[in-house]
Design a protein around this motif. Structure first.
Motif, mmCIF file in Angstrom:
data_model
loop_
_atom_site.group_PDB
_atom_site.id
_atom_site.type_symbol
_atom_site.label_atom_id
_atom_site.label_comp_id
_atom_site.label_asym_id
_atom_site.label_seq_id
_atom_site.Cartn_x
_atom_site.Cartn_y
_atom_site.Cartn_z
ATOM 1 N N UNK A 64 21.236 49.196 48.611
ATOM 2 C CA UNK A 64 21.725 49.888 49.805
ATOM 3 C C UNK A 64 23.163 49.511 50.100
ATOM 4 N N UNK A 65 23.454 48.208 50.078
ATOM 5 C CA UNK A 65 24.799 47.748 50.403
ATOM 6 C C UNK A 65 25.823 48.192 49.364
ATOM 7 N N UNK A 119 36.255 62.003 57.308
ATOM 8 C CA UNK A 119 36.233 60.842 58.193
ATOM 9 C C UNK A 119 34.838 60.350 58.486
ATOM 10 N N UNK A 120 34.029 60.197 57.447
ATOM 11 C CA UNK A 120 32.643 59.793 57.647
ATOM 12 C C UNK A 120 32.531 58.336 58.073
ATOM 13 N N UNK A 121 31.582 58.072 58.961
ATOM 14 C CA UNK A 121 31.188 56.709 59.290
ATOM 15 C C UNK A 121 29.985 56.347 58.427
ATOM 16 N N UNK A 122 30.007 55.174 57.861
ATOM 17 C CA UNK A 122 28.927 54.751 56.974
ATOM 18 C C UNK A 122 28.367 53.428 57.483
ATOM 19 N N UNK A 123 27.093 53.437 57.812
ATOM 20 C CA UNK A 123 26.427 52.252 58.364
ATOM 21 C C UNK A 123 25.250 51.872 57.469
ATOM 22 N N UNK A 124 24.951 50.597 57.394
ATOM 23 C CA UNK A 124 23.716 50.131 56.762
ATOM 24 C C UNK A 124 22.914 49.338 57.786
ATOM 25 N N UNK A 125 21.595 49.331 57.580
ATOM 26 C CA UNK A 125 20.690 48.664 58.522
ATOM 27 C C UNK A 125 21.003 49.119 59.951
ATOM 28 N N UNK A 126 21.012 50.434 60.115
ATOM 29 C CA UNK A 126 21.411 51.058 61.383
ATOM 30 C C UNK A 126 20.266 50.944 62.392
ATOM 31 N N UNK A 127 20.474 50.292 63.546
ATOM 32 C CA UNK A 127 19.369 50.070 64.497
ATOM 33 C C UNK A 127 18.975 51.353 65.226
ATOM 34 N N UNK A 128 17.688 51.617 65.274
ATOM 35 C CA UNK A 128 17.145 52.765 66.015
ATOM 36 C C UNK A 128 15.902 52.308 66.766
ATOM 37 N N UNK A 129 15.627 52.958 67.884
ATOM 38 C CA UNK A 129 14.467 52.597 68.690
ATOM 39 C C UNK A 129 13.228 53.315 68.176
#
Length: 357
Positions: free
Chosen positions: A32-33, A60-70
């Motif tokens: 993933x990383x 201009x994409x934002x790229x997140x890993x281990x993105x917190x969601x409820x």
């Protein structure tokens, strides 16, 4: 990891050699990383990745890993990889990646609800990446790791990001470069399967016997006891059974190929680091076997009569290929086949040593 291990030259294989443990998800996290890093570094790869999930024109994409969601009941969960426009409008990808572990029940539908709640102006697209072609329930789009592998290979031709190539090599080392597809099995397939298994068992015995020659044993070691059977659907359905070995800067292969036209061919391939084509002048008695590889160049991975150079810079290798069709002289004569392999392997080993001088 031993210095002469086949994995030793691969950065990602080295990392996982001491971080991956049975039952853990550390390889999954590493994939993933590294995938996120490749998306950040390579515009070409990023565009291919987005396109395969039906997204075009995301700048201009934002790229997140281990993105917190409820997540209901769990209070908080983490989506593996999120790729969204910087203005948080339009389509955003919420990517769940699996190497071997299973999806939790309702995991993808939970992500969909959580994404809509967290980013109401965004159209969330829940997508998945696994080794298997089967699309998981709740996934809007699905790709395999083998498709990621192909995108990485294409991107390396246009971007000067060597790590893309390293990641592709890592996926190949971990058996993730080819799709895992098992077609329906019927009585005809079972009969063919049994016939092939019997033939493979015969060649297994032959390769095991080659170990009685101490010189051949020195080259291939314990690999002679475990030949690998391979099938290349993308190259006309060729099938191979053989053994591999790596000794420092020299790589060896000896095997039997079942080619598309109905022929069977014995093959010995030796590869040396660097551009060594000039050594062809010193082939000597191997000229005959070297020339005999030419008719099979297309099916044997485009090996030309003059040898083949792969890669660039530090990764350059020169391959020398020697072949013999299993004609009437050899067909059904196991001792002659074994003698051909022993003779050519030893002469090829002697020749390749001249390349290193």
């Amino acid at each position: 990891m031993d210095a002469d291990s086949l994995d030793a030259k691969n950065l990602f294989a080295r990392i996982t050699s001491f971080t991956a443990e049975a039952g853990s998800d550390r390889v999954e996290n590493l994939c993933t990383e590294v995938l996120a890093w490749c998306l950040l570094k390579s515009k070409g790869f990023r565009q291919s990745f987005l396109k395969c999930f039906g997204v075009v024109g995301m700048d201009g994409a934002e790229i997140h890993t281990q993105f917190p969601v409820e997540i209901p009941k769990a209070e908080r969960g983490f989506c593996d990889l999120v790729v969204v426009p910087r203005n948080h409008r339009g389509i955003g990808l919420f990517v769940e990646l699996k190497v071997w572990s299973n999806f939790r029940e309702n995991q993808l539908s939970d992500y969909r609800r959580a994404a809509k709640k967290k980013m109401p102006s965004l159209e969330p697209r829940i997508v998945t990446v696994t080794p298997f072609a089967d699309r998981p329930a709740g996934s809007d789009r699905h790709v395999t790791w083998s498709q990621i592998f192909e995108m990485l290979k294409r991107a390396t031709k246009g971007d000067d990001v060597s790590e893309l190539s390293e990641f592709a090599d890592f996926l190949k080392l971990r058996g993730m470069s080819k799709p895992v597809v098992i077609d329906a099995i019927d009585a005809r397939v079972v009969a063919q399967w049994r016939a092939v298994a019997a033939k493979v068992e015969q060649f297994n015995g032959l390769f095991a016997l080659l170990a009685f020659d101490k010189r051949v044993k020195r080259i291939f070691g314990g690999e002679l006891d475990k030949p690998k059977f391979e099938y290349d659907e993308g190259r006309g359905g060729r099938a191979w059974l053989g053994v591999y070995a790596s000794k420092g800067v020299v790589w060896y292969y000896a095997g039997i190929g079942a080619l598309q036209g109905g022929e069977a061919v014995m093959l010995v391939d030796v590869a040396v680091s660097g551009d060594r084509l000039a050594a062809i002048k010193r082939l000597g008695s191997l000229q005959k076997e070297f020339a005999q590889a030419k008719p099979y160049a297309t099916e044997i991975d485009n090996w030309a009569n003059r040898g083949r150079v792969e890669g660039e810079g530090r990764k350059t290798e020169t391959h020398f290929v020697f072949a013999q069709r299993i004609d009437d002289k050899y067909n059904g004569h196991s001792k002659r086949i074994g003698e051909w392999f022993t003779d050519v392997v030893l002469r090829a080993d002697e020749f390749v040593r001249t390349c290193l001088k």
